[in-house]
Design a protein around this motif. Structure first.
Motif, PDB file in Angstrom:
ATOM      1  N   VAL A  67       0.843  -1.207   0.000  1.00  0.00           N
ATOM      2  CA  VAL A  67       0.000   0.000   0.000  1.00  0.00           C
ATOM      3  C   VAL A  67       0.877   1.255   0.000  1.00  0.00           C
ATOM      4  O   VAL A  67       0.632   2.184  -0.768  1.00  0.00           O
ATOM      5  N   SER A  97      -6.056  -1.903  -6.289  1.00  0.00           N
ATOM      6  CA  SER A  97      -5.053  -0.840  -6.401  1.00  0.00           C
ATOM      7  C   SER A  97      -5.645   0.425  -6.999  1.00  0.00           C
ATOM      8  O   SER A  97      -5.355   1.536  -6.539  1.00  0.00           O
ATOM      9  N   VAL A 100      -7.648   2.070  -4.266  1.00  0.00           N
ATOM     10  CA  VAL A 100      -6.757   2.727  -3.304  1.00  0.00           C
ATOM     11  C   VAL A 100      -6.279   4.068  -3.857  1.00  0.00           C
ATOM     12  O   VAL A 100      -6.336   5.095  -3.167  1.00  0.00           O
ATOM     13  N   GLU A 104      -7.078   7.828  -2.458  1.00  0.00           N
ATOM     14  CA  GLU A 104      -5.974   8.719  -2.090  1.00  0.00           C
ATOM     15  C   GLU A 104      -6.065  10.042  -2.855  1.00  0.00           C
ATOM     16  O   GLU A 104      -5.814  11.105  -2.302  1.00  0.00           O
ATOM     17  N   ALA A 135      -5.020  -0.784   3.078  1.00  0.00           N
ATOM     18  CA  ALA A 135      -5.069   0.623   2.678  1.00  0.00           C
ATOM     19  C   ALA A 135      -5.979   1.417   3.606  1.00  0.00           C
ATOM     20  O   ALA A 135      -5.662   2.558   3.972  1.00  0.00           O
TER      21      ALA A 135
END
Length: 173
Positions: A67, A97, A100, A104, A135
């Motif tokens: 992560v 991914s 995540v 973010e 995450a």
């Protein structure tokens, strides 16, 4: 901002046609690939990990460092060209991914909105639950990422195909 998510088989055609500036590869160690022609090696993150959520003998379980590496790598992406994220089939490790990175990049967007945009973009998406849980902890989301992925519901891996996902505010595209 555009993330392209795919399986390994589609990588050469996507790199040739879409010319991503960055690429993330999530494959088991034995299947790891080299950097495709046309992509700078420092813009290719290779994460040797199996698609598992619990420890299994001989397999690489996703860890917190994965992560941190995803977030650090994505931080250097200027978004002018797409980022390609792929795993073996484009169903679990790569969709986790992408989720995540989307969370973010969109700190003010609800995790559930991002997850539902991911589902709208890909009926086959089944984000790896361990990557998402790690995450969630790393990013201090207090279970919201885990809950959002659970709310995505069932998936149909038979419909797996490359797809684009706009991480900004969770819009699918």
């Amino acid at each position: 901002m555009t993330l392209i998510v795919s399986g390994l088989a589609e990588v050469p055609a996507i790199v040739a046609k879409r010319r991503p500036s960055h690429m993330i590869t999530l494959l088991d160690p034995a299947s790891m690939i080299g950097t495709p022609e046309g992509l700078e090696p420092d813009r290719h993150l290779k994460l040797a990990v199996n698609d598992i959520a619990e420890p299994m003998d001989g397999l690489v379980l996703p860890q917190e460092t994965l992560v941190h590496n995803l977030i650090r790598f994505a931080a250097d992406w200027d978004e002018t060209r797409p980022m390609l994220i792929h795993c073996w089939a484009g169903i679990s490790r790569s969709t986790a991914s992408a989720f995540v990175i989307a969370c973010e990049r969109s700190p003010d967007a609800a995790e559930l909105d991002i997850a539902m945009a991911l589902r709208a973009a890909a009926v086959h998406a089944s984000p790896n639950r361990r990557i998402v849980a790690l995450a969630d902890d790393v990013m201090g989301r207090r279970g919201r990422m885990v809950d959002a992925v659970a709310a995505m519901g069932d998936y149909d891996y038979n419909l797996a195909r490359p797809f684009e996902f706009s991480a900004r505010h969770g819009h699918a595209g």
